[in-house]
Enzyme design. Structure first.
Site, PDB file in Angstrom:
ATOM      1  N   THR A 128       5.843   8.063  -7.779  1.00 49.12           N
ATOM      2  CA  THR A 128       5.610   7.395  -6.102  1.00 49.12           C
ATOM      3  C   THR A 128       6.973   7.284  -5.533  1.00 49.12           C
ATOM      4  O   THR A 128       7.851   7.428  -6.110  1.00 49.12           O
ATOM      5  CB  THR A 128       4.684   6.369  -6.247  1.00 49.12           C
ATOM      6  OG1 THR A 128       4.461   5.708  -4.856  1.00 49.12           O
ATOM      7  CG2 THR A 128       5.536   5.168  -6.937  1.00 49.12           C
ATOM      8  N   CYS A 129       6.845   7.236  -4.175  1.00 46.32           N
ATOM      9  CA  CYS A 129       8.157   7.111  -3.379  1.00 46.32           C
ATOM     10  C   CYS A 129       7.592   6.504  -2.286  1.00 46.32           C
ATOM     11  O   CYS A 129       6.963   5.760  -2.144  1.00 46.32           O
ATOM     12  CB  CYS A 129       8.781   8.481  -3.257  1.00 46.32           C
ATOM     13  SG  CYS A 129       8.170   9.629  -2.348  1.00 46.32           S
ATOM     14  N   GLY A 130       8.384   7.039  -1.143  1.00 46.65           N
ATOM     15  CA  GLY A 130       8.023   6.340   0.367  1.00 46.65           C
ATOM     16  C   GLY A 130       6.699   7.049   0.857  1.00 46.65           C
ATOM     17  O   GLY A 130       5.631   6.247   1.392  1.00 46.65           O
ATOM     18  N   TRP A 152       4.262   4.764  -1.031  1.00 45.83           N
ATOM     19  CA  TRP A 152       4.475   3.406  -0.464  1.00 45.83           C
ATOM     20  C   TRP A 152       3.859   3.509   0.828  1.00 45.83           C
ATOM     21  O   TRP A 152       3.636   2.207   1.454  1.00 45.83           O
ATOM     22  CB  TRP A 152       5.817   2.940  -0.736  1.00 45.83           C
ATOM     23  CG  TRP A 152       5.925   1.482  -0.346  1.00 45.83           C
ATOM     24  CD1 TRP A 152       6.703   0.798   0.577  1.00 45.83           C
ATOM     25  CD2 TRP A 152       5.437   0.331  -1.275  1.00 45.83           C
ATOM     26  NE1 TRP A 152       6.519  -0.400   0.429  1.00 45.83           N
ATOM     27  CE2 TRP A 152       5.804  -0.988  -0.589  1.00 45.83           C
ATOM     28  CE3 TRP A 152       4.683   0.414  -2.508  1.00 45.83           C
ATOM     29  CZ2 TRP A 152       5.480  -2.034  -1.146  1.00 45.83           C
ATOM     30  CZ3 TRP A 152       4.417  -0.920  -2.996  1.00 45.83           C
ATOM     31  CH2 TRP A 152       4.854  -2.175  -2.588  1.00 45.83           C
TER      32      TRP A 152
END
Length: 307
Positions: free
Chosen positions: A264-266, A292
């Site tokens: 996952t990330c932004g 996110w």
């Protein structure tokens, strides 16, 4: 000459030797974070690898979603691939101006997610290509050319039932094992075999630095670990060697101790750098597409912080 890459990344020398082969298609997926100055389209107009076409992750996306650059419906992705003149039998090599840091990995993951069997990222991207003094195309590139694939994707999503738009030829079929949803994570959070890796930097992961998008809380998914995408890169532009990558991911990278690995990330872009690095080591990693932006923007989702 064999045009099938044996790894998910190829060197500039590998591509240069095969650039004139009609079975090899090149895509420029340059993209910049919302808080950074720069334009992928402007970079493409300035110069590009000869024969490259522009792949815009913001336009080749689900336009019905409130979230940025989410995977589009299958037929819409297929329409974009048709416009890019890509057939399933082609080898696709993807690069970006930023080396390997952002959307080249995202575009690679998108093609893999829709079943394209032969796709790789150019390790080091445009900086490595220019550093090797390989040829560049500096001819004028029209906006229509840059926007054609994205427009085809959007048009396919906007078509009314019974419209006369031709059915796309590219056989896009989503591999659902490549992507996870918010609900998938909520349902599996108590599973000890779930490993969630967050590609954002330590400050954003800990919650000590505010998010770049309004209305998104700070922190991280409970139980996730911080694996900044930048830690996987040498000089910020090329993937590190296998031994260095193994030391980052741990000895379980080749085993089954953690049955489900999720990145996952932004907003689902740099998470794909984790997926690319793991694929280089022989392990498939699913990507949380909403990442996110979706999780931190939903007050019902639990948040952890350490800042």
């Amino acid at each position: 000459m064999n045009v099938r890459p044996v790894e998910p990344i190829v060197s500039v020398g590998w591509l240069a030797e095969r650039l004139d082969d009609s079975r090899v298609k090149v895509l420029d997926a340059t993209w910049y974070l919302p808080n950074k100055e720069g334009s992928g389209k402007a970079d493409f107009k300035r110069c590009r690898i000869p024969g490259a076409r522009y792949f815009d992750i913001d336009s080749i996306a689900d336009k019905a979603s409130p979230l940025p650059h989410m995977l589009p419906p299958e037929e819409s992705f297929a329409a974009a691939m048709d416009e890019l003149k890509i057939e399933r039998s082609d080898t696709v090599i993807i690069y970006e101006t930023n080396g390997i840091a952002f959307a080249a990995a995202r575009a690679w993951w998108m093609l893999r997610s829709y079943g394209h069997p032969h796709v790789a990222v150019l390790n080091g991207g445009m900086p490595a290509w220019e550093g090797g003094r390989y040829p560049l195309d500096v001819s004028q590139a029209e906006d229509e050319q840059l926007e054609a694939a994205g427009n085809a994707c959007i048009q396919a999503q906007n078509q009314a039932p019974g419209s006369n738009l031709p059915k796309p030829q590219y056989p896009a079929q989503l591999n659902r094992g490549m992507v996870v949803s918010k609900q998938d994570i909520l349902d599996a959070m108590s599973d000890p075999k779930l490993r969630i890796m967050d590609a954002r930097g330590v400050a954003r992961f800990s919650g000590s630095e505010p998010e770049i998008r309004a209305g998104v809380r700070s922190g991280h998914i409970p139980g996730s670990t911080c694996v900044p995408y930048a830690s996987l890169l040498a000089d910020g532009k090329a993937l590190k060697g296998d031994d260095e990558l193994r030391s980052i991911f741990g000895e379980n990278i080749s085993g089954k101790a953690a049955e489900k690995w999720v990145a996952t990330c932004g907003s689902g872009v740099t998470a794909c750098v984790i997926a690319l690095a793991c694929a280089k080591l022989g392990r498939d990693v699913s990507v949380y597409d909403g990442s996110w932006t979706e999780w931190g923007g939903d007050a019902k989702c639990p948040v952890a912080s350490s800042g």
